[in-house]
Design an enzyme around this catalytic site. Structure first.
Site, mmCIF file in Angstrom:
data_model
loop_
_atom_site.group_PDB
_atom_site.id
_atom_site.type_symbol
_atom_site.label_atom_id
_atom_site.label_comp_id
_atom_site.label_asym_id
_atom_site.label_seq_id
_atom_site.Cartn_x
_atom_site.Cartn_y
_atom_site.Cartn_z
ATOM 1 N N ARG A 128 -3.904 -10.295 -60.445
ATOM 2 C CA ARG A 128 -4.420 -10.886 -59.213
ATOM 3 C C ARG A 128 -5.898 -10.550 -59.050
ATOM 4 O O ARG A 128 -6.674 -11.331 -58.507
ATOM 5 C CB ARG A 128 -3.628 -10.363 -58.017
ATOM 6 N N ASP A 172 6.769 -9.509 -50.911
ATOM 7 C CA ASP A 172 7.278 -8.421 -51.756
ATOM 8 C C ASP A 172 8.460 -7.725 -51.067
ATOM 9 O O ASP A 172 9.440 -7.351 -51.713
ATOM 10 C CB ASP A 172 6.168 -7.387 -52.007
ATOM 11 N N ARG A 212 11.477 -9.830 -51.430
ATOM 12 C CA ARG A 212 12.031 -9.681 -52.787
ATOM 13 C C ARG A 212 12.793 -8.357 -52.910
ATOM 14 O O ARG A 212 13.881 -8.291 -53.490
ATOM 15 C CB ARG A 212 10.893 -9.691 -53.819
ATOM 16 N N HIS A 238 -0.712 -6.132 -52.125
ATOM 17 C CA HIS A 238 0.209 -7.133 -52.670
ATOM 18 C C HIS A 238 -0.174 -7.239 -54.149
ATOM 19 O O HIS A 238 -1.092 -7.960 -54.511
ATOM 20 C CB HIS A 238 0.015 -8.472 -51.953
HETATM 21 P P1 NAD Z 1 -2.684 -24.515 -56.779
HETATM 22 O O1 NAD Z 1 -3.712 -24.523 -57.862
HETATM 23 O O2 NAD Z 1 -1.444 -25.310 -56.947
HETATM 24 O O3 NAD Z 1 -3.360 -24.993 -55.409
HETATM 25 C C1 NAD Z 1 -4.629 -24.623 -55.001
HETATM 26 C C2 NAD Z 1 -5.177 -25.750 -54.152
HETATM 27 O O4 NAD Z 1 -6.425 -25.326 -53.608
HETATM 28 C C3 NAD Z 1 -5.416 -27.040 -54.948
HETATM 29 O O5 NAD Z 1 -4.779 -28.118 -54.300
HETATM 30 C C4 NAD Z 1 -6.934 -27.179 -54.937
HETATM 31 O O6 NAD Z 1 -7.375 -28.523 -54.948
HETATM 32 C C5 NAD Z 1 -7.272 -26.469 -53.640
HETATM 33 N N1 NAD Z 1 -8.649 -26.016 -53.554
HETATM 34 C C6 NAD Z 1 -9.402 -25.361 -54.495
HETATM 35 N N2 NAD Z 1 -10.620 -25.120 -54.020
HETATM 36 C C7 NAD Z 1 -10.655 -25.596 -52.758
HETATM 37 C C8 NAD Z 1 -11.641 -25.617 -51.758
HETATM 38 N N3 NAD Z 1 -12.846 -25.114 -51.950
HETATM 39 N N4 NAD Z 1 -11.333 -26.199 -50.574
HETATM 40 C C9 NAD Z 1 -10.119 -26.737 -50.348
HETATM 41 N N5 NAD Z 1 -9.137 -26.727 -51.273
HETATM 42 C C10 NAD Z 1 -9.408 -26.171 -52.446
HETATM 43 O O7 NAD Z 1 -2.355 -22.994 -56.511
HETATM 44 P P2 NAD Z 1 -1.052 -22.412 -55.757
HETATM 45 O O8 NAD Z 1 0.004 -22.151 -56.741
HETATM 46 O O9 NAD Z 1 -0.795 -23.273 -54.571
HETATM 47 O O10 NAD Z 1 -1.607 -20.990 -55.287
HETATM 48 C C11 NAD Z 1 -2.608 -20.914 -54.282
HETATM 49 C C12 NAD Z 1 -3.002 -19.459 -54.056
HETATM 50 O O11 NAD Z 1 -1.903 -18.751 -53.461
HETATM 51 C C13 NAD Z 1 -3.336 -18.698 -55.355
HETATM 52 O O12 NAD Z 1 -4.426 -17.842 -55.127
HETATM 53 C C14 NAD Z 1 -2.088 -17.887 -55.610
HETATM 54 O O13 NAD Z 1 -2.312 -16.749 -56.405
HETATM 55 C C15 NAD Z 1 -1.725 -17.539 -54.187
HETATM 56 N N6 NAD Z 1 -0.361 -17.033 -53.956
HETATM 57 C C16 NAD Z 1 -0.248 -16.010 -53.077
HETATM 58 C C17 NAD Z 1 0.991 -15.453 -52.812
HETATM 59 C C18 NAD Z 1 1.086 -14.305 -51.839
HETATM 60 O O14 NAD Z 1 2.107 -13.625 -51.731
HETATM 61 N N7 NAD Z 1 0.029 -14.037 -51.083
HETATM 62 C C19 NAD Z 1 2.134 -15.959 -53.446
HETATM 63 C C20 NAD Z 1 1.992 -17.043 -54.317
HETATM 64 C C21 NAD Z 1 0.724 -17.576 -54.576
#
Ligand code: NAD
Length: 311
Positions: free
Chosen positions: A86, A146, A149, A173
């Site tokens: 991460r 987490d 889970r 996280h």
């Molecule tokens: P993804 O690539 O499917 O989606 C990301 C989206 O962000 C895309 O639609 C993209 O077009 C958009 N994007 C990128 N730059 C942008 C900007 N400047 N303005 C507006 N939109 C923008 O990714 P995902 O699988 O949806 O994951 C998104 C984030 O969530 C990642 O950082 C991932 O690691 C995180 N995540 C966090 C947790 C948690 O527990 N916090 C869990 C799962 C995923």
């Protein structure tokens, strides 16, 4: 009336939007994404389910639509690549946040920022600094996923409903997160209570396996299907419900800590009271000496990453 603006409609964002619709979490949802075609596709698809779900408005928007939003949920950013930690994502996502937060705060000064983008604790702190908003109103999803889970794995091991298990993962996280076994309980009875007998005993080896599976869950899901999104979408929905309905639920979200068991100056997940104004307070749950040492190490790790990027 309640309005959520979602920034980032990828795997996590789109699943969160679906969660809002299915559970009727808000009366208005505006979706913003640099990929407008994909976001418009999601808006149409979601609207086509309106007759079958909850009455609400769902639209494609832009930053001026942040005006009047109760919560701005940010899931935009680069997703974790297979094998990538991460923290490796950090620099890619800080730049994206710089641009997003400036635009949000141009149109909204009174909402709550809810961050899911990874590394979530770092980006919550980055959002806090860039927005200049009070710490209560800048929240990361923290270790709620987490903890869910963790509770699932304990429940599966014991053969009971996860909702009957209590227990938290706290801290970062990510890789340095800490399992609070000393506070884990089933039906209100501590897992360490000797009177419960063999049926409810979880050995040190089994505890280690449950912790490891919790800690590495994202890696193994990403390996299998490229991303994780269902459980995080539910976690974000749960936080929004707690805020919009002023539930004062205790959830392990990430927020800026001041003297939490002696830890200050860092955002990370600890059990916190979540209601209409965001995080009202962090709850100082008892920790064993080992757990406290691990939590301090987790905070130290986050702080050193923050200083690397100048925050
Ligand atoms: P993804 O690539 O499917 O989606 C990301 C989206 O962000 C895309 O639609 C993209 O077009 C958009 N994007 C990128 N730059 C942008 C900007 N400047 N303005 C507006 N939109 C923008 O990714 P995902 O699988 O949806 O994951 C998104 C984030 O969530 C990642 O950082 C991932 O690691 C995180 N995540 C966090 C947790 C948690 O527990 N916090 C869990 C799962 C995923």
């Amino acid at each position: 009336m309640s309005k959520i603006v979602l920034i980032g409609c990828g795997a996590v964002g789109a699943t969160f939007a679906y969660t809002v619709l299915v559970k009727g979490i808000a009366t208005e949802l505006v979706i913003i994404d640099v990929n407008q075609e994909k976001a418009l596709g999601d808006v149409l698809d979601l609207n086509h389910g309106l007759m079958l779900a909850h009455p609400m408005r769902i639209s494609l928007g832009n930053y001026p639509d942040c005006a009047g939003a109760d919560i701005v949920v940010i899931t935009a950013g680069a997703a974790q690549r297979p094998g990538e930690t991460r923290i490796d994502l950090m620099n890619r996502n800080v730049a994206i946040f710089d641009s997003i937060i400036k635009q949000v705060t141009q149109y909204n000064q009174n909402g709550i920022l809810l961050i899911a983008t990874n590394p979530v604790d770092i980006l919550t702190q980055v959002a806090l600094k860039l927005s200049g908003w009070p710490k209560e109103r800048v929240i990361g999803s923290g270790t709620l996923l987490d903890s869910s889970r963790f509770r699932y794995l304990i429940a599966e091991h014991l053969g009971v409903d996860p909702r009957s298990v209590h227990g938290s993962i706290i801290g970062e996280h990510g890789d340095s997160e800490v399992a609070i076994w000393s506070g884990a309980s089933v039906a209100g009875v501590s897992l360490d209570y000797p009177g419960s007998g063999e049926r409810w005993h979880i050995s040190p080896d089994q505890r280690e396996r449950i912790y490891e599976e919790t800690r590495t869950a994202a890696y193994s899901i990403i390996q299998k299907k490229g991303a994780t999104y269902y459980a995080i979408a539910l976690a974000l929905g749960r936080i929004c419900e707690a805020i919009l309905n002023d539930q004062r639920s205790i959830l392990p979200v990430s927020s800026y800590l001041e003297d939490y068991h002696g830890i200050s100056g860092v955002c990370m997940g600890v059990p916190s009271v979540v209601g209409r104004n965001g995080v009202a307070e962090a709850v100082p749950i008892p920790l064993s000496d080992t757990e406290l040492a691990a939590l301090k190490e987790s905070a130290g790790k986050l702080k050193s990453f923050l200083s690397e990027i100048g925050f």
